[in-house]
Structures are given as structure tokens and as C-alpha cells.
Design an enzyme around this catalytic site. Structure first.
Site, PDB file in Angstrom:
ATOM      1  N   ALA A 218     -38.706 -14.398   4.874  1.00 42.52           N
ATOM      2  CA  ALA A 218     -38.353 -15.805   5.076  1.00 42.52           C
ATOM      3  C   ALA A 218     -36.872 -15.950   5.436  1.00 42.52           C
ATOM      4  O   ALA A 218     -36.050 -15.157   4.969  1.00 42.52           O
ATOM      5  CB  ALA A 218     -38.679 -16.610   3.818  1.00 42.52           C
ATOM      6  N   ASN A 221     -36.882 -15.848  11.191  1.00 40.39           N
ATOM      7  CA  ASN A 221     -36.248 -15.571  12.486  1.00 40.39           C
ATOM      8  C   ASN A 221     -36.384 -14.100  12.875  1.00 40.39           C
ATOM      9  O   ASN A 221     -36.788 -13.771  13.993  1.00 40.39           O
ATOM     10  CB  ASN A 221     -34.768 -15.961  12.450  1.00 40.39           C
ATOM     11  CG  ASN A 221     -34.571 -17.463  12.554  1.00 40.39           C
ATOM     12  OD1 ASN A 221     -35.521 -18.215  12.754  1.00 40.39           O
ATOM     13  ND2 ASN A 221     -33.339 -17.901  12.425  1.00 40.39           N
ATOM     14  N   LYS A 222     -36.026 -13.209  11.953  1.00 36.47           N
ATOM     15  CA  LYS A 222     -36.106 -11.783  12.258  1.00 36.47           C
ATOM     16  C   LYS A 222     -37.560 -11.336  12.381  1.00 36.47           C
ATOM     17  O   LYS A 222     -37.888 -10.459  13.195  1.00 36.47           O
ATOM     18  CB  LYS A 222     -35.370 -10.975  11.190  1.00 36.47           C
ATOM     19  CG  LYS A 222     -33.874 -11.252  11.118  1.00 36.47           C
ATOM     20  CD  LYS A 222     -33.207 -10.397  10.063  1.00 36.47           C
ATOM     21  CE  LYS A 222     -31.739 -10.771   9.883  1.00 36.47           C
ATOM     22  NZ  LYS A 222     -31.584 -12.099   9.253  1.00 36.47           N
ATOM     23  N   ASP A 287     -33.724  -6.880   4.939  1.00 35.96           N
ATOM     24  CA  ASP A 287     -32.587  -7.791   5.056  1.00 35.96           C
ATOM     25  C   ASP A 287     -32.516  -8.592   3.758  1.00 35.96           C
ATOM     26  O   ASP A 287     -32.818  -9.781   3.736  1.00 35.96           O
ATOM     27  CB  ASP A 287     -32.770  -8.712   6.268  1.00 35.96           C
ATOM     28  CG  ASP A 287     -31.556  -9.604   6.491  1.00 35.96           C
ATOM     29  OD1 ASP A 287     -30.474  -9.050   6.767  1.00 35.96           O
ATOM     30  OD2 ASP A 287     -31.693 -10.831   6.374  1.00 35.96           O
ATOM     31  N   CYS A 339     -25.632  -9.974   5.777  1.00 34.03           N
ATOM     32  CA  CYS A 339     -24.669 -10.874   6.406  1.00 34.03           C
ATOM     33  C   CYS A 339     -23.404 -10.887   5.559  1.00 34.03           C
ATOM     34  O   CYS A 339     -22.803 -11.924   5.315  1.00 34.03           O
ATOM     35  CB  CYS A 339     -25.240 -12.278   6.577  1.00 34.03           C
ATOM     36  SG  CYS A 339     -25.899 -13.016   5.073  1.00 34.03           S
TER      37      CYS A 339
END
Length: 448
Positions: A218, A221-222, A287, A339
């Protein structure tokens, strides 16, 4: 005007620390959530400057008879007046009060500085969703709308094609897409360039028998990027443990036309790696949650820092690093990204993973630079790695026209391996007598 009241209430809740932007927006009625989210995020992006403009105009003093005209309501209204298509509401005392001060707003407005100068140097990145159309079709679409291929910073009517990420377009930072039919139908996805690096580096195969995992999927996007790179073929399992975020993920994937994705409302760390359903995965994207220290212009990181205490930040980063290392050990053949700009979440996690028993037994190493966006200039920090820092990717906010980001790709160098069998052998006392005519102790085989 109800729409603006709703957006102002979101800002009120954020000011009183009642939740993160994501959680507060998730509580809104779904019918108007996207529009409200767009206004709130864009208002926060320019909050510092808009507040200065409002204070300079003295509107809250001169219009104090209008009891409902709060600072946050004024913020969202002035945002649309100055930065969008105007206030989208019928005439009334509140709108008239705002319009009476329009010239004062414009005179004192300098939107070049939005509170973080680095954000002003980041263009608007738009990824073409090739599950639904081609990049060439997207380019013709925007040219038909009056835009032209040129330097994106030269005009809000200019756009360009990115040199590193296929299917990524670059627009002027002020370009808005919330009313663009290509955005509302999922044909383009607003995604920072650096956020496109993990899926690009992982490079999942576009084959019918491909099995890929997005371990922390969630909002999607990726995941949708992986699906597009796979040409909507094979199977992509997208894990999300939080139920609300899981619903957001499913909505996004449906909108993006990702037909090869199966969303799974499960914590990836609880999945048995030998499960036949997931055990065939050859590519895994990790991620995980991080400090977000690289983000300079999006979501929660647009809010003022809530805690600048160094010791508290260090403890938080150590906890995050431990969690991320556990995930890497669980999967290993992965593209790992954050990030964050902190080495403790980046190079130090990678170094620990490479030195772990799982990595050594499995024969894993970092993918060489030639396989990890070789043309990208900024690489890992040598001082935090034993070797091969050039295999790592870093993005620096303010210097690379992106948010801060980090990507590492682990690859397997030993084709045959079976850790559980090796562990079993170690626990046994094995008779060294060779096997003769099927007699004697049976050796465990990694080929089975």
C-alpha cells in the site's frame, strides 16, 4: 462551500495532532476523499507562504464578524483563489470576504518559497501506466491539450520525457492533474522519480509463469509499476497487513487495471517462505516503513517536525532498522528501498544483511552497478559499506530534483541451495560410509 469546510476540518485535526495525513484522510467519506485529499496536500505544500499572505492581508481581523472564517478555512480558499481555478463555490459572505482581499493576496504573494526550498526544485513527475496505454499515446494526449515537449521548468505548458525511467514524464512543479481525465481514470500515476527506481531496478520478468512479491504494497504506486513492467502477465502478490491500507491498495490497483495482481491482507513477515503459493517467487520488492527523512514535499512530511530530539530519533531509527533487517532476511532476493537519507536505515541495513547467515548460506550479493541504473550518478556511501557502495543508489533532495531515496538490489549467486536441509544435516551424525547399492545412510540433496 461544504467541500472547503471539510478540507479545513482535516487541517484542524492535523494541527491538533489527531492523526497522520493518511489516517485522517482515510476517515473521510470515499465519495469526496480524492478531491479533499488533493486540496489538503497542496495547501500544506504552500502553508507557510499562504499563512504569510493571509496575515499580511489582515483578513481575519477585518472580517472578524464572519465567525466561521477560521485560519484553516481561509488557507484552503486562498489556495484555490491563487493557485487553482478559483473558489469552486456559490456566492456567499465567506466567498465575498475572500474576494474583497484578492488584490492584497496577490500583492504579497511570492510562492517561490513553500517552506522548503528543495521542494521547489522538484518537478511534477507523472508515470504513464502502460497497463492501460502507451507512453507515445500519453505524449500525444498532452500535446493535444496544448502542451509541448520542452524544458518543464520553462513553462507550465512544457513537459519532457525522463532520461532514466522509461514511461516517466516530467512537468512544471505547479502543473495540476487532479481534474485530468488521464489521472482520474488511472492512465497516469503521480509518482516521484525516485519512487520509480525500486521496480525499475528489480526488473521483474514479463512472462506468463513469473511470480513476484511486493511485500509492503500500500498504497500501490510501486505495485502498479511492477504490474506494468510485467506487462500484466504472471502473478504479482501484493501484501498489506493494515486493513484500511489494504482497501486503499485494492482500489488503486482496480483503477490502474492491474489484472495480474492478487492483494493479500496479511503481514508478509508471517508468511511461510516454503509455502507453495509464494515459494516460487523469484523477485521481491521490499519498501518498508521508514523515517521518511528524504521526503521534502509530500504527505506527513509537509507538516512541521513533531520531535527534533536527537536521542528519540536515534531510537526510532534503530527500531526501524531492526524491522527492515528482519524482512530482508525473510526474503533476500529483493530490491530494498527507503525514502530515508539516514545510513542506519540504508547502507548499515544492507551491510548487516550481507553479513547475515542467510545471505552467506544462500550465496547472495549486491547486484553490480551495471544492473542497477548505471547512468544514475549518486551511489552509496563508502564510509558505511565494507565494499561495493557503487552498487547502491541514493537520491539527495535538493540536488537530484527528487525526494531523498535509497535502493539496494540483492541477487543470488548460488542456484542450488536448501538451507533447511543443510541445518538438518548439521543436527545429524552422518555415517561417512559411502552409499553402496542403496544401503547406508541417505544423504540429503539440495536438488530435491
Amino acid at each position: 462551500m461544504d467541500f472547503y469546510f471539510q478540507a479545513a476540518k482535516v487541517l484542524d485535526r492535523l494541527d491538533s495532532k489527531q492523526g497522520s495525513i493518511k489516517s485522517v484522510l482515510a476517515s473521510l467519506p470515499e465519495s469526496n476523499r480524492a478531491r479533499t485529499a488533493a486540496l489538503v496536500i497542496e495547501t500544506l505544500k504552500y502553508k507557510a507562504t499562504l499563512t504569510d499572505v493571509i496575515n499580511a492581508s489582515r483578513i481575519l481581523l477585518e472580517e472578524r464578524k464572519i465567525k466561521s472564517l477560521s485560519l484553516n478555512l481561509t488557507l484552503v480558499l486562498v489556495h484555490d483563489l491563487l493557485l487553482s481555478r478559483g473558489i469552486q463555490a456559490g456566492d456567499g459572505p465567506i466567498k465575498q470576504a475572500i474576494l474583497r482581499h484578492k488584490h492584497g493576496f496577490e500583492a504579497s504573494c511570492n510562492l517561490a518559497n513553500n517552506g522548503d526550498e528543495r521542494a521547489a526544485r522538484i518537478p511534477r513527475y507523472v508515470r504513464v501506466n502502460t497497463c492501460l496505454w502507451t507512453t507515445e499515446e500519453a505524449i500525444r494526449h498532452y500535446q493535444a491539450k496544448g502542451l509541448q515537449l520542452a524544458d518543464p521548468f520553462s513553462s507550465d505548458k512544457a513537459f519532457a520525457r525522463d532520461e532514466h525511467i522509461p514511461d516517466l514524464l516530467i512537468f512544471h512543479p505547479q502543473r495540476q492533474f487532479h481534474d485530468d481525465v488521464s489521472y482520474t481514470t488511472g492512465k497516469v500515476i503521480l509518482q516521484d522519480k525516485a519512487s520509480c527506481f525500486p521496480a525499475t531496478v528489480l526488473a521483474p520478468p514479463a512472462e506468463d509463469d513469473s511470480v513476484v512479491i511486493d511485500a509492503t504494497a500500500a498504497p500501490g504506486n510501486k505495485t502498479s509499476h511492477l504490474s506494468a513492467l510485467m506487462a500484466n502477465r504472471g502473478k504479482l502478490y501484493a501484501f498489506e497487513r493494515d486493513q484500511k491500507r489494504y482497501r486503499t491498495l485494492k482500489t488503486m490497483l482496480t483503477k490502474a487495471g492491474c489484472k495480474n495482481v492478487e492483494a493479500v491482507n496479511v503481514d508478509f513477515l508471517t508468511v511461510d517462505p516454503t509455502d507453495s503459493k509464494y515459494g516460487r517467487a523469484t523477485h521481491i520488492l521490499l519498501d518498508p516503513s521508514c523515517s521518511g527523512s528524504g521526503i521534502v514535499n509530500r504527505l506527513d512530511h509537509l507538516l512541521e517536525a513533531e520531535d527534533d530530539d536527537t536521542e528519540g530519533l536515534e531510537n526510532r531509527l534503530n527500531k526501524l532498522a531492526s524491522f527492515q533487517l528482519m524482512m530482508i532476511k525473510h526474503a533476500m532476493k529483493v530490491a530494498y528501498s527507503t525514502c530515508s537519507i539516514h545510513a542506519i536505515e540504508n547502507e548499515q541495513v544492507v551491510r548487516q544483511a550481507l553479513n547475515s547467515e542467510e545471505a552467506i548460506q544462500g550465496g547472495f550479493k549486491l547486484a553490480p552497478r551495471a544492473e542497477t541504473l548505471p547512468a544514475w550518478h549518486r551511489r552509496g556511501r563508502d564510509e558505511d559499506m565494507d565494499y561495493h557502495a557503487e552498487s547502491l543508489i541514493r537520491c539527495s533532495p535538493g540536488e537530484d530534483a527528487t525526494n531523498g531515496f535509497f535502493v539496494a538490489c540483492f541477487i543470488k549467486t548460488q542456484i542450488a541451495h536448501c538451507t533447511e536441509e543443510v541445518k538438518t544435516i548439521k543436527r545429524k551424525s552422518i555415517d561417512p560410509t559411502p552409499l553402496v547399492n542403496g544401503t547406508g545412510p541417505r544423504r540429503e540433496s539440495c536438488e530435491e
